[in-house]
Scaffold this motif. Structure first.
Motif, PDB file in Angstrom:
ATOM      1  N   UNK A   1      46.925  45.329  43.038  1.00  0.00           N
ATOM      2  CA  UNK A   1      47.201  46.975  43.035  1.00  0.00           C
ATOM      3  C   UNK A   1      48.176  47.456  42.080  1.00  0.00           C
ATOM      4  N   UNK A   2      49.218  46.565  42.042  1.00  0.00           N
ATOM      5  CA  UNK A   2      50.359  47.178  41.035  1.00  0.00           C
ATOM      6  C   UNK A   2      50.080  46.892  39.510  1.00  0.00           C
ATOM      7  N   UNK A   3      48.957  46.145  39.298  1.00  0.00           N
ATOM      8  CA  UNK A   3      48.580  46.035  37.919  1.00  0.00           C
ATOM      9  C   UNK A   3      47.410  47.113  37.579  1.00  0.00           C
ATOM     10  N   UNK A   4      46.523  47.336  38.420  1.00  0.00           N
ATOM     11  CA  UNK A   4      45.942  48.500  38.290  1.00  0.00           C
ATOM     12  C   UNK A   4      46.568  49.987  38.259  1.00  0.00           C
TER      13      UNK A   4
ATOM     14  N   UNK B   1      37.516  51.358  39.951  1.00  0.00           N
ATOM     15  CA  UNK B   1      37.569  49.728  39.860  1.00  0.00           C
ATOM     16  C   UNK B   1      38.451  49.212  40.679  1.00  0.00           C
ATOM     17  N   UNK B   2      39.467  50.058  41.360  1.00  0.00           N
ATOM     18  CA  UNK B   2      40.277  49.345  42.383  1.00  0.00           C
ATOM     19  C   UNK B   2      39.631  49.240  43.611  1.00  0.00           C
TER      20      UNK B   2
ATOM     21  N   UNK C   1      29.664  40.907  35.646  1.00  0.00           N
ATOM     22  CA  UNK C   1      30.891  41.780  35.004  1.00  0.00           C
ATOM     23  C   UNK C   1      31.640  42.329  36.122  1.00  0.00           C
ATOM     24  N   UNK C   2      33.015  42.167  36.091  1.00  0.00           N
ATOM     25  CA  UNK C   2      34.043  42.740  37.147  1.00  0.00           C
ATOM     26  C   UNK C   2      33.756  44.301  37.249  1.00  0.00           C
ATOM     27  N   UNK C   3      33.597  45.188  38.078  1.00  0.00           N
ATOM     28  CA  UNK C   3      33.508  46.426  38.111  1.00  0.00           C
ATOM     29  C   UNK C   3      32.154  46.997  37.475  1.00  0.00           C
ATOM     30  N   UNK C   4      31.095  46.299  37.582  1.00  0.00           N
ATOM     31  CA  UNK C   4      29.592  46.249  37.071  1.00  0.00           C
ATOM     32  C   UNK C   4      29.484  47.710  37.215  1.00  0.00           C
TER      33      UNK C   4
ATOM     34  N   UNK D   1      40.941  45.861  32.396  1.00  0.00           N
ATOM     35  CA  UNK D   1      41.649  45.971  33.647  1.00  0.00           C
ATOM     36  C   UNK D   1      40.952  45.064  34.639  1.00  0.00           C
ATOM     37  N   UNK D   2      39.550  44.836  35.026  1.00  0.00           N
ATOM     38  CA  UNK D   2      38.910  43.990  35.787  1.00  0.00           C
ATOM     39  C   UNK D   2      39.108  42.467  35.501  1.00  0.00           C
TER      40      UNK D   2
END
Length: 285
Positions: free
Chosen positions: A28-31, A44-45, A120-123, A251-252
């Protein structure tokens, strides 16, 4: 591109520092402190299992601070002349709204399915976004555009998703982390201003143009300020678009690395922020 990568590194450092708090996970902190694409990062989060409430609050705090401070910085530090009249906008031919909607639906369906096929993350967001970027860069968009009302509806839905999830306890937890988030946002802003000095010297720009090109948010305010001050609008906006796209696509993958590092070296998810029913790393895995 180098400056955009530098901004990403600064965001990672700030996000790691925020993630050291007991009430915020590293994911959470990174996003929350990725400097670009605030509304996209909230989506995305949620998809990656981070706390979209914290991400929404910190991301829009960043955008608000950058936007509010820009007129002061431009006037006091750069002594810019903001009295120039804005040039008349050129009218570009646009495709009919129904054709734009049909192509948009196709991009969303094909992009989301294709993104999931290649894992793909957050596709759901990045798949359609990648296809749209390819369409624009290739020059084959033919005036297609998303209707303004649909854009505003999308912003409202993202806000509702994050806002309606707040509870009294989560509000208290978010309030406790705001001073730390505020300090880290200021750190990112000052550091990216330093990158702007480097960019200005390398590209033969004015210091003001370097500052606008590397501003960590507030792209609409950046555009308006660039026009009002007679700056190199094309370069400034190109640099901003590169930053936003890099942040959204990186980000993902960054979240995957953060989850791995958190499992290996970190702590568990705080229930003060994230409800028990959530699965913090389901998609990231």
């Amino acid at each position: 591109l180098g400056v955009a990568i530098g901004t990403l590194v600064l965001s990672v450092i700030a996000g790691a520092l925020l993630g050291m708090r007991r009430d915020v996970t590293a994911l959470t902190g990174s996003l929350a402190l990725v400097a670009g694409g605030a509304s996209g990062l909230v989506v995305i989060a949620r998809e990656l299992g981070g706390d979209d409430r914290v991400v929404a609050v910190v991301q829009y705090l960043r955008v608000a601070l950058v936007t509010a401070s820009m007129p002061v910085v431009v006037t006091v530090i750069y002594h810019a002349d903001r009295s120039r009249a804005a040039p008349e906008a050129m009218e570009n031919s646009t495709a009919p709204w129904y054709l734009s909607l049909a192509v948009m639906v196709a991009l969303v369906v094909v992009g989301a399915l294709g993104g999931r096929l290649i894992r793909l993350p957050g596709a759901g967001l990045l798949g359609p976004l990648a296809l749209t970027v390819a369409l624009e860069v290739s020059g084959l968009s033919f005036g297609l555009s998303v209707p303004v009302l649909l854009v505003q509806a999308g912003y409202m839905l993202i806000g509702w998703q994050a806002g309606l999830a707040f509870t009294r306890e989560s509000l208290k937890s978010v309030g406790r982390l705001l001073p730390a988030a505020l300090g880290l946002i200021v750190f990112i802003g000052v550091a990216t201003a330093g990158l702007g000095i480097v960019l200005a010297r390398a590209a033969g720009l004015t210091p003001l143009e370097g500052y606008l090109a590397t501003s960590p948010g507030g792209v609409y305010a950046v555009l308006a300020t660039a026009v009002e001050t007679g700056s190199n609008v094309t370069f400034v906006i190109a640099a901003q678009v590169v930053r936003i796209l890099l942040m959204l696509f990186a980000a993902p993958f960054l979240a995957r690395a953060v989850v791995w590092a958190g499992r290996r070296f970190g702590k568990g998810q705080s229930r003060a922020i994230t409800a028990e029913s959530r699965e913090p790393i389901r998609v990231a895995d």
